[in-house]
Enzyme design. Sequence first.
Site, PDB file in Angstrom:
ATOM      1  N   TYR A  35      14.988  17.814  -2.969  1.00 51.01           N
ATOM      2  CA  TYR A  35      13.844  16.876  -2.681  1.00 51.01           C
ATOM      3  C   TYR A  35      13.524  17.124  -1.207  1.00 51.01           C
ATOM      4  O   TYR A  35      13.342  18.365  -0.585  1.00 51.01           O
ATOM      5  CB  TYR A  35      14.740  15.308  -2.512  1.00 51.01           C
ATOM      6  CG  TYR A  35      14.070  14.193  -2.229  1.00 51.01           C
ATOM      7  CD1 TYR A  35      13.027  13.867  -3.158  1.00 51.01           C
ATOM      8  CD2 TYR A  35      14.566  13.348  -1.446  1.00 51.01           C
ATOM      9  CE1 TYR A  35      12.248  12.559  -2.818  1.00 51.01           C
ATOM     10  CE2 TYR A  35      13.954  11.976  -1.179  1.00 51.01           C
ATOM     11  CZ  TYR A  35      12.636  11.716  -1.885  1.00 51.01           C
ATOM     12  OH  TYR A  35      12.100  10.597  -1.782  1.00 51.01           O
ATOM     13  N   ARG A  78      -2.031  13.506  -1.920  1.00 52.68           N
ATOM     14  CA  ARG A  78      -1.198  13.485  -0.426  1.00 52.68           C
ATOM     15  C   ARG A  78       0.184  13.867  -0.862  1.00 52.68           C
ATOM     16  O   ARG A  78       0.881  12.884  -0.820  1.00 52.68           O
ATOM     17  CB  ARG A  78      -1.497  12.154   0.008  1.00 52.68           C
ATOM     18  CG  ARG A  78      -1.448  12.115   1.515  1.00 52.68           C
ATOM     19  CD  ARG A  78      -0.407  10.819   1.830  1.00 52.68           C
ATOM     20  NE  ARG A  78       0.874  10.950   1.263  1.00 52.68           N
ATOM     21  CZ  ARG A  78       1.659  10.332   1.006  1.00 52.68           C
ATOM     22  NH1 ARG A  78       1.390   9.140   1.034  1.00 52.68           N
ATOM     23  NH2 ARG A  78       3.208  10.486   0.659  1.00 52.68           N
ATOM     24  N   LYS A 128      11.483  13.577  -7.867  1.00 54.22           N
ATOM     25  CA  LYS A 128      11.765  11.832  -7.794  1.00 54.22           C
ATOM     26  C   LYS A 128      12.709  11.501  -9.180  1.00 54.22           C
ATOM     27  O   LYS A 128      13.373  10.727  -9.034  1.00 54.22           O
ATOM     28  CB  LYS A 128      10.730  11.300  -7.614  1.00 54.22           C
ATOM     29  CG  LYS A 128       9.697  11.321  -6.352  1.00 54.22           C
ATOM     30  CD  LYS A 128      10.112  10.338  -5.531  1.00 54.22           C
ATOM     31  CE  LYS A 128       9.455  10.608  -4.054  1.00 54.22           C
ATOM     32  NZ  LYS A 128       9.601   9.633  -3.106  1.00 54.22           N
ATOM     33  N   GLU A 176       3.155   7.943  -7.031  1.00 59.96           N
ATOM     34  CA  GLU A 176       3.616   8.854  -6.030  1.00 59.96           C
ATOM     35  C   GLU A 176       2.522   9.740  -5.370  1.00 59.96           C
ATOM     36  O   GLU A 176       1.769  10.190  -6.024  1.00 59.96           O
ATOM     37  CB  GLU A 176       4.697   9.653  -6.637  1.00 59.96           C
ATOM     38  CG  GLU A 176       5.593  10.067  -5.430  1.00 59.96           C
ATOM     39  CD  GLU A 176       6.560   9.116  -4.568  1.00 59.96           C
ATOM     40  OE1 GLU A 176       7.070   8.294  -5.301  1.00 59.96           O
ATOM     41  OE2 GLU A 176       6.477   9.524  -3.462  1.00 59.96           O
ATOM     42  N   ASP A 177       2.524   9.437  -3.927  1.00 57.07           N
ATOM     43  CA  ASP A 177       1.612  10.405  -3.185  1.00 57.07           C
ATOM     44  C   ASP A 177       0.413  10.672  -3.501  1.00 57.07           C
ATOM     45  O   ASP A 177      -0.375  11.639  -3.543  1.00 57.07           O
ATOM     46  CB  ASP A 177       2.409  11.821  -3.063  1.00 57.07           C
ATOM     47  CG  ASP A 177       3.902  12.032  -2.405  1.00 57.07           C
ATOM     48  OD1 ASP A 177       4.142  10.676  -2.195  1.00 57.07           O
ATOM     49  OD2 ASP A 177       4.389  13.015  -2.168  1.00 57.07           O
ATOM     50  N   ASP A 186       5.867   3.825  -4.596  1.00 56.50           N
ATOM     51  CA  ASP A 186       7.119   4.183  -3.810  1.00 56.50           C
ATOM     52  C   ASP A 186       6.574   4.356  -2.435  1.00 56.50           C
ATOM     53  O   ASP A 186       7.172   3.791  -1.368  1.00 56.50           O
ATOM     54  CB  ASP A 186       7.461   5.606  -4.460  1.00 56.50           C
ATOM     55  CG  ASP A 186       8.934   5.803  -3.786  1.00 56.50           C
ATOM     56  OD1 ASP A 186       9.654   4.855  -3.513  1.00 56.50           O
ATOM     57  OD2 ASP A 186       9.218   7.007  -3.676  1.00 56.50           O
ATOM     58  N   ASP A 187       5.390   4.949  -1.922  1.00 54.41           N
ATOM     59  CA  ASP A 187       4.942   5.292  -0.781  1.00 54.41           C
ATOM     60  C   ASP A 187       4.845   4.008   0.140  1.00 54.41           C
ATOM     61  O   ASP A 187       5.046   4.006   1.181  1.00 54.41           O
ATOM     62  CB  ASP A 187       3.835   6.172  -0.643  1.00 54.41           C
ATOM     63  CG  ASP A 187       4.229   7.440  -1.373  1.00 54.41           C
ATOM     64  OD1 ASP A 187       5.100   8.031  -1.076  1.00 54.41           O
ATOM     65  OD2 ASP A 187       3.544   7.956  -2.398  1.00 54.41           O
ATOM     66  N   ASN A 239       7.214  12.837   6.303  1.00 52.32           N
ATOM     67  CA  ASN A 239       7.891  14.033   5.811  1.00 52.32           C
ATOM     68  C   ASN A 239       7.053  15.351   5.476  1.00 52.32           C
ATOM     69  O   ASN A 239       5.735  15.001   5.267  1.00 52.32           O
ATOM     70  CB  ASN A 239       8.407  13.462   4.272  1.00 52.32           C
ATOM     71  CG  ASN A 239       9.635  12.614   4.378  1.00 52.32           C
ATOM     72  OD1 ASN A 239      10.366  12.599   5.043  1.00 52.32           O
ATOM     73  ND2 ASN A 239       9.419  11.347   3.578  1.00 52.32           N
TER      74      ASN A 239
HETATM   75  O1  LIG Z   1       9.495  11.887  -0.816  1.00 56.16           O
HETATM   76  C1  LIG Z   1       9.841  11.525   0.178  1.00 56.16           C
HETATM   77  O2  LIG Z   1      10.914  12.003   0.790  1.00 56.16           O
HETATM   78  C2  LIG Z   1       9.402  10.107   0.716  1.00 56.16           C
HETATM   79  C3  LIG Z   1       7.939   9.998   0.232  1.00 56.16           C
HETATM   80  O3  LIG Z   1       7.633   9.549  -0.707  1.00 56.16           O
HETATM   81  C4  LIG Z   1       6.882  10.655   0.979  1.00 56.16           C
HETATM   82  O4  LIG Z   1       6.969  11.124   2.055  1.00 56.16           O
HETATM   83  O5  LIG Z   1       5.656  10.659   0.390  1.00 56.16           O
HETATM   84 MG   LIG Z   2       6.031  10.018  -1.589  1.00 54.13          MG
END
Ligand SMILES: O=C([O-])CC(=O)C(=O)O
Ligand SMILES: [Mg+2]
Length: 604
Positions: free
Chosen positions: A152, A205, A223, A295-296, A318-319, A460
Amino acid sequence: MFTLRNQTKSLRKFIGGERRVRILMESTMVDPKTSVGGGVQDVYGEDRATEDQLVTPWTFSIASGCTLLRDPHHNKGLAFSEKERDAHYLRGLLPPAVLTQELQEKKVMQSLRKYEVPLQRYMAMMDLQERNERLFYKLLIDNVEELLPVVYTPTVGEACQKYGTIFRRPQGLYISLKEKGKILEVLKNWPEKDIQVIVVTDGERILGLGDLGCQGMGIPVGKLALYTALGGLRPSACLPITIDVGTNNQKLLDNEFYIGLKQKRATGQEYADLLHEFMSAVKQNYGEKVLVQFEDFANHNAFELLSRYSKSHLVFNDDIQGTASVVLSGVVAALKLVGGTLPDHKFLFLGAGEAGTGIAELIALEISKQTQSPVEETRKKIWLVDSKGLIVSSRKESLQHFKKPWAHEHEPVKELIDAVKAIKPTVLIGSSGVGQTFTKEVVEAMASFNEKPIILALSNPTSQSECTAEQAYTWSEGRAIFASGSPFDPVEYDGKVFSPGQANNAYIFPGLGLGLVMSGAIRVHDDMLLAASEALAGQVSQENFDKGLIYPPFSNIRKISAHIAANVAAKAYELGVATRLPRPENLVKYAESCMYSPIYRNYR
Ligand SMILES: O=C([O-])CC(=O)C(=O)O
Ligand SMILES: [Mg+2]
């Protein structure tokens, strides 16, 4: 529902001419995808055990010999017993030694630790996942604090940047513009049918690393590994998906090894149509209880997709939402260390994207519940700075819609340091994706008007963190309550050791997902995020507080996830969106009983 007889029939059809035998597995643990015994596990969906099957704790597989050794779901490597080697045509295919799973674990951990380059560890872990899934999860569960940074953040970020060159075998589904009009067929190509959680990205992103196009696949894969290891979702129920609409990353477009579509990103109607086809196909293929985690995605699409599909699908970003829930939990826990109630505090964010506005909104919602005042009022305690400076009312016209609620009355302020001095926040939160923006001056200012400034550097991976743990402690003379999105090692300052917490959504999404799946929820509600947040804060012990920690250690994550799942499921029942009836009495116990175990099964 599957019955044993049905399974046998379908197996016969499947076996064809190959020498394949059925494997009977004994286990006290339940994993109804591969077993039909040991307990009623509704969380695992339609093919769960019926009561009368519980007396026969075994199941079928269809592989033997080499095929069995090459099947990561069933392969045990040197842990196959003498009896199993005889029964399943493995004689001679393995060297004579028989190892326990514990010894295998020890061996792999030793060899992993020899790699000095994090990316090599990542690749070794991915190889293990493709070779022996149960051993992979056993390692991850037993060594979570050590291996989380490998599978991760931060290492997964580097893996995505280099995904084209390290790519070996596909680990998830790729849906590109080429598949337009055929997405339902593509979903049917995936070998597993009983999917409970999908994590999907379009790669625009990735963490704070920007547009990585199709190479973003590392994120859904990572994830979902955490969904299983931390939340106990069955691996075969998890589906990673990358939607490829092109990339605007010129370096990738110019790279001959790039694995994605070599074109600029599709936008507007073309993008919306592909996503709509995808969301419809998911519901058609898996029903309305499958959780889709976005996600992202880049800001504009992330907010749009969440609001478009949250009324018709079980979706979660999640973000926006996971980060919000984990940060609210950290802030609530921090109150024990700094004093006061949530409404007593004042918040300043650097970064007004998904994470920043998501967290801000959840904090405002919680304050509004506590004070029984309208959320429009409670938002006024929260200030955001974006790349153009403090968000103030005079900028309202030109702001993106998700920033507008935060445009309060104030004169324009350009720089973060001036905003810190003007607003005098008690809590400073970095969600900008830009590293080293909490400068010495900023942290010193926070420490000048706060006895214990709360400083959260959330971006991150580690390279994008707003400041390091060491900087936060040093510049605040050891007074900061600090946590970061990616992990930092403990820091010694003035003879004292400070252990920074990790304010990462990995605390929340696995338990939240388990809670949704085990209650058969069909919608996600903000109150569930508050419930998850409260459960997490409740898991911080006095011992943790004594060390200045506002999050519990990840080593307890399965217990934490069970509590989060129970709180979320309870909310789902309360809100009337749970379809798993009757409601189990003890939801924590039920959550624990639903969790996947990586312990090997015995094959007969
Ligand atoms: O993945 C991770 O550590 C946290 C997250 O969702 C991101 O930064 O987009
Ligand atoms: Mg993310």
